[in-house]
Design a protein around this motif. Structure first.
Motif, mmCIF file in Angstrom:
data_model
loop_
_atom_site.group_PDB
_atom_site.id
_atom_site.type_symbol
_atom_site.label_atom_id
_atom_site.label_comp_id
_atom_site.label_asym_id
_atom_site.label_seq_id
_atom_site.Cartn_x
_atom_site.Cartn_y
_atom_site.Cartn_z
ATOM 1 N N GLU A 33 0.214 -25.447 -35.024
ATOM 2 C CA GLU A 33 -0.673 -25.953 -36.522
ATOM 3 C C GLU A 33 0.375 -26.364 -37.383
ATOM 4 N N GLU A 34 -0.117 -26.992 -38.309
ATOM 5 C CA GLU A 34 0.832 -27.567 -39.492
ATOM 6 C C GLU A 34 1.573 -26.450 -40.024
ATOM 7 N N GLY A 35 2.862 -26.591 -40.229
ATOM 8 C CA GLY A 35 3.833 -25.499 -40.887
ATOM 9 C C GLY A 35 4.370 -24.479 -40.128
ATOM 10 N N GLU A 36 3.929 -24.527 -39.088
ATOM 11 C CA GLU A 36 4.313 -23.476 -38.031
ATOM 12 C C GLU A 36 5.752 -23.899 -37.429
ATOM 13 N N SER A 37 6.351 -22.692 -37.124
ATOM 14 C CA SER A 37 7.747 -23.024 -36.656
ATOM 15 C C SER A 37 7.870 -22.168 -35.140
ATOM 16 N N ILE A 38 8.077 -23.189 -33.987
ATOM 17 C CA ILE A 38 7.863 -22.625 -32.747
ATOM 18 C C ILE A 38 8.816 -22.933 -32.028
ATOM 19 N N ALA A 39 9.357 -21.796 -31.074
ATOM 20 C CA ALA A 39 10.568 -21.895 -30.014
ATOM 21 C C ALA A 39 9.987 -21.945 -28.865
ATOM 22 N N ILE A 40 10.283 -22.732 -27.902
ATOM 23 C CA ILE A 40 10.154 -22.793 -26.518
ATOM 24 C C ILE A 40 11.230 -22.383 -25.612
ATOM 25 N N MET A 41 11.174 -21.435 -24.924
ATOM 26 C CA MET A 41 12.123 -20.735 -24.064
ATOM 27 C C MET A 41 11.910 -20.894 -22.624
ATOM 28 N N GLY A 42 12.816 -20.770 -21.908
ATOM 29 C CA GLY A 42 12.754 -20.739 -20.426
ATOM 30 C C GLY A 42 14.006 -20.803 -19.847
ATOM 31 N N GLU A 43 14.242 -20.457 -18.562
ATOM 32 C CA GLU A 43 15.336 -20.843 -17.722
ATOM 33 C C GLU A 43 15.666 -22.466 -17.397
ATOM 34 N N SER A 44 16.878 -22.613 -17.231
ATOM 35 C CA SER A 44 17.146 -23.975 -16.695
ATOM 36 C C SER A 44 16.272 -24.374 -15.684
ATOM 37 N N GLY A 45 15.640 -25.486 -15.649
ATOM 38 C CA GLY A 45 14.690 -26.000 -14.474
ATOM 39 C C GLY A 45 13.387 -25.513 -14.832
ATOM 40 N N LEU A 187 18.845 -22.539 -42.355
ATOM 41 C CA LEU A 187 18.397 -23.838 -43.051
ATOM 42 C C LEU A 187 17.050 -24.184 -42.301
ATOM 43 N N PHE A 188 16.749 -23.919 -41.199
ATOM 44 C CA PHE A 188 15.646 -24.258 -40.398
ATOM 45 C C PHE A 188 14.353 -23.307 -41.029
ATOM 46 N N GLY A 189 14.953 -22.006 -41.413
ATOM 47 C CA GLY A 189 13.871 -21.210 -42.080
ATOM 48 C C GLY A 189 13.370 -21.809 -43.405
ATOM 49 N N ALA A 190 14.595 -22.213 -44.191
ATOM 50 C CA ALA A 190 14.041 -22.722 -45.285
ATOM 51 C C ALA A 190 13.220 -24.012 -45.608
ATOM 52 N N ILE A 191 13.570 -24.906 -44.466
ATOM 53 C CA ILE A 191 12.884 -26.108 -44.321
ATOM 54 C C ILE A 191 11.334 -25.619 -43.824
ATOM 55 N N ASN A 192 11.398 -24.672 -43.008
ATOM 56 C CA ASN A 192 9.945 -24.334 -42.520
ATOM 57 C C ASN A 192 9.148 -23.776 -43.741
ATOM 58 N N ALA A 208 15.655 -18.501 -31.359
ATOM 59 C CA ALA A 208 14.289 -18.225 -30.995
ATOM 60 C C ALA A 208 13.647 -17.022 -32.088
ATOM 61 N N SER A 209 14.722 -16.074 -32.255
ATOM 62 C CA SER A 209 14.145 -14.891 -32.978
ATOM 63 C C SER A 209 13.741 -15.369 -34.254
ATOM 64 N N HIS A 210 14.065 -16.459 -34.794
ATOM 65 C CA HIS A 210 13.940 -16.946 -36.181
ATOM 66 C C HIS A 210 12.580 -17.805 -36.421
ATOM 67 N N ALA A 211 11.989 -17.899 -35.173
ATOM 68 C CA ALA A 211 10.855 -18.800 -35.159
ATOM 69 C C ALA A 211 9.465 -17.913 -35.277
ATOM 70 N N GLY A 212 8.460 -18.487 -35.819
ATOM 71 C CA GLY A 212 7.268 -17.868 -36.020
ATOM 72 C C GLY A 212 6.589 -17.561 -34.746
ATOM 73 N N ARG A 213 6.832 -18.232 -33.687
ATOM 74 C CA ARG A 213 5.970 -18.047 -32.619
ATOM 75 C C ARG A 213 7.125 -18.555 -31.376
ATOM 76 N N VAL A 214 7.005 -17.921 -30.209
ATOM 77 C CA VAL A 214 8.062 -18.243 -29.344
ATOM 78 C C VAL A 214 7.009 -18.351 -27.930
ATOM 79 N N LEU A 215 7.322 -19.491 -27.344
ATOM 80 C CA LEU A 215 6.600 -19.820 -26.021
ATOM 81 C C LEU A 215 7.522 -19.526 -24.832
ATOM 82 N N PHE A 216 7.102 -19.169 -23.879
ATOM 83 C CA PHE A 216 8.004 -18.965 -22.506
ATOM 84 C C PHE A 216 7.375 -19.751 -21.396
ATOM 85 N N ILE A 217 8.111 -20.612 -20.976
ATOM 86 C CA ILE A 217 7.934 -21.467 -19.740
ATOM 87 C C ILE A 217 8.464 -20.962 -18.491
ATOM 88 N N LYS A 218 7.588 -20.782 -17.382
ATOM 89 C CA LYS A 218 8.185 -20.470 -16.250
ATOM 90 C C LYS A 218 7.347 -21.241 -15.287
#
Lengths: 254, 716
Positions: A33-45, A187-192, A208-218
């Motif tokens: 969504e507009e204005g969101e801050s999202i982190a995507i996490m996952g292992e290498s590969g 800074l990212f927080g402020a920009i967001n 990732a802990s600074h993001a509003g939502r964290v997605l995990f990919i596996k």
């Protein structure tokens, strides 16, 4: 309507000599969504970088759709794609990717110059951004003269100056020490907070802990997601750590 | 050698990129095989870097071949058989020397480029535990492989092409010979010796570099120096000033005698200025453009201008070298080919008629004497004996002496000794108006105290001319300066300027001095009677006729001497162009041939330099353009930007070379005048052709190397 909609994206690489097919992304679906801050996490590969490349229109999905502002990225003509990227997306890379032949100022102007803007206009746009990022004093310096954190702030300025719809950050703290990491995340927080949508791919739990939502990919799929809600950074950190532990030890879905 | 015997093992060797595991595996073999292991590593190193080594080996081979060919020609039996083959031999030996010195400098340059590329690999070996001693062994093997490969290839090509070169030479020098392919052992030994010296020096240089660095430096040596270019305004300014002075010198020069001297000064100044301008001037220009914000912040200029500064900082020196090489090739080609093509003109200039007699004597007026009448008869008679008739008879009298010019005065040196200063010494001729009108086909008239004047090589700006010596002086008003009216062999032989003074009565004009020399028997002022004829037949027959003539005239002179009571009243000289032609062909043809050979060597060098520039640029630009693409530059924009930069870098040296050539043109022309070459139109045409051919060749090279460049850059 969401700013970014990713639906059933699939990416299969075929090795050069045919035969072996590698499924990098199986079925990824999420929306931003507009204005969101999202982190995507996952292992290498796990397919993080593949996903980011597809979002950046640097790569095309084998199946599924990516819509930015309702526009299908796969349907943009090859010739228009660079312009689209320049006008709608801002990039921040792990290795900064500043051109060493330019001063920081010129590095930041690069996308605007390519878009044909005049100097006065660019300067006017840069001033508030540089002030916000605290690099006003550094603008005349060259990349080799400044620290990693300063370089990354210049790179953020370069991403912001086009007023992009979405900022894509690929391991933005990967090459920074912990102090510079803290500053950049702040800074990212402020920009967001100011309304900028940010999508970050990262290994770092702290980032990732600074993001509003964290997605995990596996294994090429969105495995899990955590909303910050009212949690503090520390609580968020703990939640992410726990999820990662489950993820790596291969436990049941949380 | 071991690395040739076992291709299977070589094929299995890991590439340098994956060198880590490979080296460890290999290291176990060290104890067993020792040298062979190093040889294998060296061979892999060369193979994996073949993009760099192949052109290097080819260039080495090219230089070896060129050296062999020239050195073979000096030992060629054909030259030995040739009449006076000595001139050609020494010209060729000079060529050998030039090729050697040039190879040394140039191979050092390219080698340093290669070493820089290899340092990373050596750093890796070093960190993996390979000592400097071992690295040195690898280097030794590498040098051995490269030198043996290039020697074999070079000598092979050299031997194959030497016959071709010999045929070209024979054609240029117009001698006849049978076709035998021969190998000169002496040339092979000589070439091997010379290039071994070069290769050993190169090896020592590399060893020195490896011994003087630590592994971390080795590892990172490729990424050195990415600071933005500093503008050295002083150097840029000095470059402009020096170039301006050199150009001014070249253009403003009037006197061909000075041309020779000034030429060297100007050449050195131009070389200096070229380096300064390419290194400092170009960066300064980029900086000035950057300061102009309206120009700089344009999509088309932004990337190009900023990276040009870096490019010029890195490449300024080599681009300047390329520029100078190009200029050298062009000047050499144009001047030697002009001399060669214009040789018949020069010959005619030097020998106005096929057969020339020059009778000198101050006692009487020779042209009217019994002797002259008989000589004319003898000449016609001799020609008739061989069924030929004489034509284009040239028959005139002239008085010649040296003059020391100061403003509008000429001091004769009959009494006092005067210093011989080049530039102010003149060759003076005085000729009668009757002779002039007859020769030039004009009807000029002169009143008292007037003279006509013709000046060669320089400009004479005064309206009067005064001759002065021994307290006596005579002044004429110059009615007009005339166009050249006849060729005079003496003038074209000398570097001094000549002045012809045309007066109604020569005897009266020079009366006091002629009397003086008649009495003293001095040779400082002499009356000459020149008599020349053409015979229309080939050189061989001309020589036969000429020999007959000169025998008869000799007999006549002896008779006259007897009649005169034992002392000859006349000095007597004769010459035949047919006998001299071979010598001319040898000198001019030799220079032309050498011009072509050295031109080839220099072009080879320029090509390789450009190739390496492109390749190394390609690798450096690759990363840069990748970033630009991510930031939003379209492929088209990238390609456009690459194109404009590569074009600039590539054609800047050629452009500068052509400008240099344009300014050198008057200077070259004046120097050629000293060689008796006066055909300006021919010079312009030949220069044009040289530039055109060279530019075409250059463009061809551009297309080949830019392909290599694009394939590297566009692999993103």
């Amino acid at each position: 309507m969401s700013l970014l909609e990713v639906s059933h994206v699939k990416k299969i690489y075929t090795t050069r000599f045919g035969g072996n097919k590698v499924e990098a992304l199986k079925n990824v679906t999420f929306s931003v969504e507009e204005g969101e801050s999202i982190a995507i996490m996952g292992e290498s590969g796990s397919g993080k970088t593949t996903l980011l490349n597809i979002l950046a229109a640097l790569d095309k999905p084998t199946g599924g759709k990516v819509l930015l502002d309702g526009q299908d990225l796969a349907k943009i003509k090859e010739s228009a794609i660079a312009n689209f990227r320049r006008d709608h997306l801002g990039f921040v890379f792990q290795e900064f990717n500043l051109l060493d032949t330019f001063s920081l100022e010129d590095n930041i102007y690069l996308p605007l110059v390519l878009a044909g803007n005049g100097y006065a206009q660019m300067k006017a746009r840069l001033e508030p951004i540089a002030a916000q990022l605290g690099i006003t004093e550094l603008l005349k310096k060259y990349p080799y003269e400044v620290s990693g954190g300063q370089k990354q702030r210049a790179a953020v300025a370069r991403a912001l100056i086009t007023n992009p719809r979405l900022i894509l950050a690929d391991e933005p703290t990967g090459a920074l020490d912990s102090r510079a990491t803290d500053e950049l995340l702040k800074l990212f927080g402020a920009i967001n907070m100011a309304g900028q949508t940010i999508l970050m791919v990262t290994h770092s739990v702290k980032a990732a802990s600074h993001a509003g939502r964290v997605l995990f990919i596996k294994d090429g799929e969105v495995y899990h997601q955590i909303y910050r809600g009212d949690s503090s950074y520390e609580q968020m950190y703990q939640k992410i750590s726990d999820t990662l532990t489950v993820l790596t030890t291969g436990g049941e879905r949380a | 050698m071991s690395e040739h015997k076992n291709p299977a093992i070589i094929g299995d060797l890991p590439s340098s990129q994956k060198g880590k595991s490979g080296s460890k595996k290999e290291r176990q073999g060290t104890n067993v095989t020792g040298g062979r292991f190093y040889a294998k590593l060296a061979w892999t190193g060369i193979r994996n870097n073949r993009r760099f080594y192949l052109p290097y080996i080819l260039t080495c081979a090219g230089m070896v071949a060129m050296y062999y060919i020239i050195s073979y020609l000096t030992t060629s039996p054909i030259l030995g058989q040739m009449k006076g083959g000595g001139v050609m031999t020494s010209i060729l030996m000079l060529g050998c020397g030039v090729v050697f010195v040039f190879s040394l400098i140039f191979l050092f340059y390219t080698n340093s480029f290669l070493t820089k590329r290899r340092k990373k690999e050596f750093g890796l070996y070093n960190i993996l535990g390979m000592g400097k001693r071992s690295l040195s062994w690898i280097l030794c093997w590498e040098s051995l492989i490269i030198s043996v490969l290039s020697m074999i290839m070079g000598l092979f090509t050299g031997i194959l092409l030497s016959k071709l070169a010999e045929l070209v030479m024979i054609n240029i020098l117009r001698i006849e010979s049978d076709f035998i392919l021969s190998i000169s052992l002496q040339a092979v030994v000589d070439t091997t010796k010379q290039f071994m010296i070069i290769f050993i020096l190169l090896l020592l240089n590399m060893l020195y570099q490896v011994w003087n660095s630590n592994p971390m430096e080795l590892l990172h040596s490729e990424q050195e120096g990415e600071k933005p270019p500093k503008v050295n305004w002083l150097f840029a300014l000095v470059g402009i000033v020096v170039l301006a002075i050199a150009y001014y010198l070249a253009v403003s020069l009037e006197d061909p005698v000075q041309a020779l001297l000034i030429f060297f000064v100007a050449v050195i100044m131009v070389i200096m200025a070229t380096y300064l301008l390419f290194i400092a001037g170009s960066v300064a220009l980029c900086r000035l453009l950057q300061k102009n914000k309206r120009y700089y912040y344009k999509a088309n200029h932004f990337v190009s201008v900023s990276s040009m500064g870096y490019r010029m900082k890195r490449n300024g020196a080599s681009l300047a070298s390329i520029c100078i090489l190009c200029t050298m090739v062009l000047v050499m080609l144009m001047s030697t080919s002009c001399l060669y093509i214009g040789m018949e003109d020069s010959l005619r200039e030097r020998y106005p008629r096929n057969i020339m007699f020059d009778i000198s004597g101050n006692d009487t007026d020779v042209s009217d004497s019994e002797y002259a009448r008989e000589l004319r008869g003898l000449v016609e008679e001799s020609a008739k004996e061989h069924g030929e008739t004489v034509e284009n008879v040239l028959d005139y009298s002239v008085v010649d002496f040296a003059g020391y010019g100061a403003e509008d005065k000429m001091y004769l040196s009959l009494n006092e000794e005067r210093g011989f200063e080049i530039g102010s010494t003149w060759q003076m001729f005085v000729i009668s108006l009757d002779d002039y009108n007859r020769l030039a086909g004009t009807k000029e008239t002169l009143s008292d105290g007037e003279a006509l004047c013709y000046v060669s090589k320089v400009v004479y700006p005064h309206d009067t001319i005064t001759l002065e010596d021994g307290g006596q002086a005579k002044t004429w008003k110059i009615k007009k300066q005339v166009e050249k009216f006849m060729e005079n062999g003496v003038d074209s032989m000398q570097v001094m300027p000549s002045m012809y003074i045309i007066v109604p009565d020569v005897g009266e004009a020079l009366a006091p001095w002629l009397d003086e020399v008649k009495e003293s028997g001095s040779m400082l002022m002499q009356k000459h009677w020149c008599y020349g004829v053409d015979v229309d037949c080939d050189d061989e027959k001309q020589e036969i006729i000429f020999n007959g003539m000169s025998e008869k005239v000799q007999a006549l002179t002896e008779r006259m001497t007897e009649e005169n009571g034992g002392t000859s009243p006349y000095g007597y000289g004769c010459e035949c162009v047919a006998a001299e032609r071979a010598g001319f062909y040898e000198l001019y043809g030799g220079l032309f041939f050498l011009g072509i050979m050295l031109g080839l060597v220099f072009i080879l060098a320029a090509v390789l330099m450009m190739y390496y520039k492109q390749i190394s640029e390609g690798y450096e630009d690759q990363a840069r353009f990748e970033i630009m693409q991510k930031v939003g530059m379209t492929k088209k924009q990238i390609r456009k930007s690459i194109n404009s930069q590569v074009l600039t870098v590539f054609f800047l040296p050629l452009l500068a070379a052509v400008v240099h050539l344009a300014f050198a043109f008057p200077l070259v022309y004046k120097m050629l005048i000293l060689f008796g070459f006066v055909n300006l139109k021919l010079l312009i045409i030949v220069t044009g052709i040289c530039v055109l051919v060279f530019a075409m060749f250059y463009t061809l090279v551009y297309q080949i190397t830019s392909k290599a460049y694009y394939s590297i850059v566009s692999s993103l």
